[in-house]
Design an enzyme around this catalytic site. Structure first.
Site, PDB file in Angstrom:
ATOM      1  N   ARG A   1       0.772  -1.151  -0.192  1.00  0.00           N
ATOM      2  CA  ARG A   1      -0.020   0.060   0.094  1.00  0.00           C
ATOM      3  C   ARG A   1       0.903   1.243   0.056  1.00  0.00           C
ATOM      4  O   ARG A   1       1.543   1.591   1.117  1.00  0.00           O
ATOM      5  CB  ARG A   1      -0.881   0.126   1.214  1.00  0.00           C
ATOM      6  CG  ARG A   1      -1.648   1.280   1.464  1.00  0.00           C
ATOM      7  CD  ARG A   1      -2.607   1.371   2.455  1.00  0.00           C
ATOM      8  NE  ARG A   1      -3.798   0.670   1.989  1.00  0.00           N
ATOM      9  CZ  ARG A   1      -5.000   0.755   2.412  1.00  0.00           C
ATOM     10  NH1 ARG A   1      -5.263   1.375   3.619  1.00  0.00           N
ATOM     11  NH2 ARG A   1      -6.054  -0.045   2.089  1.00  0.00           N
TER      12      ARG A   1
ATOM     13  N   HIS B   1      -7.511   0.693  -6.328  1.00  0.00           N
ATOM     14  CA  HIS B   1      -7.449   0.013  -5.249  1.00  0.00           C
ATOM     15  C   HIS B   1      -8.402  -1.418  -5.627  1.00  0.00           C
ATOM     16  O   HIS B   1      -9.551  -1.650  -5.341  1.00  0.00           O
ATOM     17  CB  HIS B   1      -8.402   0.801  -3.915  1.00  0.00           C
ATOM     18  CG  HIS B   1      -8.461  -0.109  -2.624  1.00  0.00           C
ATOM     19  ND1 HIS B   1      -7.574  -1.081  -2.450  1.00  0.00           N
ATOM     20  CD2 HIS B   1      -9.011   0.299  -1.721  1.00  0.00           C
ATOM     21  CE1 HIS B   1      -7.710  -1.189  -1.065  1.00  0.00           C
ATOM     22  NE2 HIS B   1      -8.562  -0.559  -0.490  1.00  0.00           N
TER      23      HIS B   1
ATOM     24  N   GLN C   1      -9.992  -3.772  -3.353  1.00  0.00           N
ATOM     25  CA  GLN C   1     -11.545  -3.561  -2.992  1.00  0.00           C
ATOM     26  C   GLN C   1     -12.703  -3.487  -3.992  1.00  0.00           C
ATOM     27  O   GLN C   1     -13.676  -4.063  -3.628  1.00  0.00           O
ATOM     28  CB  GLN C   1     -11.224  -1.879  -2.571  1.00  0.00           C
ATOM     29  CG  GLN C   1     -12.538  -1.163  -2.139  1.00  0.00           C
ATOM     30  CD  GLN C   1     -13.049  -2.011  -0.762  1.00  0.00           C
ATOM     31  OE1 GLN C   1     -12.234  -1.633   0.184  1.00  0.00           O
ATOM     32  NE2 GLN C   1     -14.122  -2.249  -0.374  1.00  0.00           N
TER      33      GLN C   1
ATOM     34  N   ASP D   1     -17.505   7.185  -1.154  1.00  0.00           N
ATOM     35  CA  ASP D   1     -16.167   6.957  -0.471  1.00  0.00           C
ATOM     36  C   ASP D   1     -15.929   8.484   0.197  1.00  0.00           C
ATOM     37  O   ASP D   1     -16.687   9.428  -0.282  1.00  0.00           O
ATOM     38  CB  ASP D   1     -15.119   6.556  -1.324  1.00  0.00           C
ATOM     39  CG  ASP D   1     -13.644   6.388  -0.689  1.00  0.00           C
ATOM     40  OD1 ASP D   1     -13.922   6.358   0.495  1.00  0.00           O
ATOM     41  OD2 ASP D   1     -12.817   6.282  -1.455  1.00  0.00           O
TER      42      ASP D   1
ATOM     43  N   CYS E   1     -16.456   1.758   0.838  1.00  0.00           N
ATOM     44  CA  CYS E   1     -15.214   0.858   1.000  1.00  0.00           C
ATOM     45  C   CYS E   1     -14.913   0.942   2.603  1.00  0.00           C
ATOM     46  O   CYS E   1     -14.072   0.069   2.980  1.00  0.00           O
ATOM     47  CB  CYS E   1     -14.141   1.323   0.290  1.00  0.00           C
ATOM     48  SG  CYS E   1     -13.772   2.988   0.304  1.00  0.00           S
TER      49      CYS E   1
ATOM     50  N   ARG F   1     -13.506  -8.702   1.611  1.00  0.00           N
ATOM     51  CA  ARG F   1     -12.062  -8.512   1.450  1.00  0.00           C
ATOM     52  C   ARG F   1     -11.245  -9.642   1.538  1.00  0.00           C
ATOM     53  O   ARG F   1     -10.403 -10.065   0.922  1.00  0.00           O
ATOM     54  CB  ARG F   1     -11.633  -7.377   2.160  1.00  0.00           C
ATOM     55  CG  ARG F   1     -12.227  -5.992   1.755  1.00  0.00           C
ATOM     56  CD  ARG F   1     -11.739  -5.323   0.520  1.00  0.00           C
ATOM     57  NE  ARG F   1     -10.124  -5.219   0.530  1.00  0.00           N
ATOM     58  CZ  ARG F   1      -9.478  -4.338   0.930  1.00  0.00           C
ATOM     59  NH1 ARG F   1     -10.183  -3.132   1.463  1.00  0.00           N
ATOM     60  NH2 ARG F   1      -8.208  -4.213   0.983  1.00  0.00           N
TER      61      ARG F   1
HETATM   62  N1   CP Z   1     -11.064  -0.107   2.628  1.00  0.00           N
HETATM   63  C1   CP Z   1     -10.040  -0.413   3.089  1.00  0.00           C
HETATM   64  O1   CP Z   1      -8.904  -0.867   2.266  1.00  0.00           O
HETATM   65  O2   CP Z   1      -9.760  -0.149   4.102  1.00  0.00           O
HETATM   66  P1   CP Z   1      -8.482   0.022   5.118  1.00  0.00           P
HETATM   67  O3   CP Z   1      -7.622   1.445   4.508  1.00  0.00           O
HETATM   68  O4   CP Z   1      -8.915   0.206   6.517  1.00  0.00           O
HETATM   69  O5   CP Z   1      -7.553  -0.956   4.639  1.00  0.00           O
HETATM   70  N1  NVA Z   2     -10.227   6.621  -1.177  1.00  0.00           N
HETATM   71  C1  NVA Z   2      -9.838   6.138   0.064  1.00  0.00           C
HETATM   72  C2  NVA Z   2      -9.928   4.765   0.428  1.00  0.00           C
HETATM   73  C3  NVA Z   2      -9.731   4.326   1.674  1.00  0.00           C
HETATM   74  C4  NVA Z   2      -9.819   2.703   1.746  1.00  0.00           C
HETATM   75  C5  NVA Z   2      -8.305   6.558   0.545  1.00  0.00           C
HETATM   76  O1  NVA Z   2      -7.600   6.650  -0.454  1.00  0.00           O
HETATM   77  O2  NVA Z   2      -8.189   7.079   1.598  1.00  0.00           O
END
Ligand code: CP
Ligand code: NVA
Length: 305
Positions: free
Chosen positions: A102, A129, A132, A224, A264, A292
């Site tokens: 990530r 993502h 997701q 989101d 998400c 997930r």
């Molecule tokens: N939806 C998601 O990826 O959550 P986190 O950021 O908590 O991993």
């Molecule tokens: N769009 C959000 C998703 C988190 C899972 C972010 O990138 O923070």
């Protein structure tokens, strides 16, 4: 040729995506059948940003498959600062069997995949993502019986989550309407690719600036956060720009009576969604979160097995 990595849904053809979801369904139904399939395999998890769901679902997922994980934050590895991205990748490939990353920059995950001979899984970048969206389409199939032909209204920021939903719509044949304030829409290259390549599955992708029009007769309303991780300095400006894009009772009244609400997570009640919607009986956000685990187990079995 088999894909080595899971970096974007764009890289995976429709039949491979359907196979992943079929495997995820099987894993969810009968987890014990897969209990030793990745015995003693190690997954390195690199996190430049915080996480609840991604960390827990990968960590629990690999253990349920017989393997184990290593949690590596920037405090340990200082990716690209203490050591180059290429060197981190070339060290890890000597010791572990897969990498989940990530990162802020999407190019960093691409570089890890380029330098490492082992599978690399994208656990979110500023661009997309994919895990997701895979979980989201699994959830839509469970809730609606199919993803094909289902009308999804994504209301809000044209961000990483939106991009993966767009790629996924092309792969699963969904009808996706993305409504964002002017200047905050999805990357036109992503939309253009999906419109060009979604024909084979019957997908339809539309981008608009009117949330009410997007929500009209929708089967799924998705939103989101207005400010993603890394964009915190823009939060006040974004709250202003997105004010009329809140998913609230008025907006969801435009959707079909049997619509489902998706997010998400993490969610900010009172900003992108009201408590009356996310905590209602139409909300399937925790089913989404659970999925997930199942889809990522399917991805790890496919890539690391
Ligand atoms: N939806 C998601 O990826 O959550 P986190 O950021 O908590 O991993
Ligand atoms: N769009 C959000 C998703 C988190 C899972 C972010 O990138 O923070």
């Amino acid at each position: 040729m088999k894909n080595k990595d899971f970096i974007t849904i764009r890289d995976w053809p429709a039949d491979a995506m359907n196979e992943l979801l079929a495997l995820a369904d099987a894993v969810k139904k009968n987890p014990s059948k897969y209990a030793n399939i990745l015995q003693r395999k190690a997954l390195a998890m690199i996190f430049e940003k915080p996480s609840l769901r991604t960390r827990v679902s990968f960590e629990v997922g690999i253990q349920q498959l017989g393997g184990f994980s290593l949690y590596l934050t920037q405090n340990e590895i200082h990716l690209g600062r203490r050591e180059s991205v290429g060197d981190v990748a070339r060290n890890l490939e000597r010791m572990v069997d897969g990498i989940m990353a990530r990162t802020f920059s999407h190019a960093v995950v691409e570089d890890i995949a380029r330098f490492a001979s082992i599978p690399v899984i994208n656990g979110l970048t500023d661009f997309c993502h994919p895990c997701q969206a895979l979980a989201d389409y699994m959830t839509i199939r469970e809730a609606k019986g199919a993803a094909h032909g289902i009308k999804i209204a994504y209301i809000g920021d044209g961000n990483n989550v939106a991009h993966s939903l767009i790629y996924g719509a092309a792969r699963f044949g969904a009808e996706l309407h993305v409504a964002s304030p002017a200047g905050y829409g999805p990357d036109p290259a992503v939309v253009g690719w999906a419109q060009e390549n979604g024909g084979e599955t019957g997908a339809r992708i539309e981008v608009l600036t009117d949330p009410f029009r997007a929500a009209e007769d929708a089967d799924v309303i998705y939103t989101d956060v207005w400010t993603s991780m890394g964009a915190e300095s823009e939060a006040a400006r974004r709250r202003e720009a997105f004010r009329s894009f809140q998913v609230n009772d008025g907006l969801v009244s435009r959707a079909r009576p049997d619509y489902v609400f998706m997010h998400c997570l993490p969610a900010h009640r009172g900003e992108e969604v009201t408590g009356s919607v996310i905590d209602s009986g139409r909300s399937i956000v925790f089913q989404q979160a659970e999925n997930r685990l199942h889809v990522q187990k399917a991805v790890m079995i496919t890539l690391m097995g």
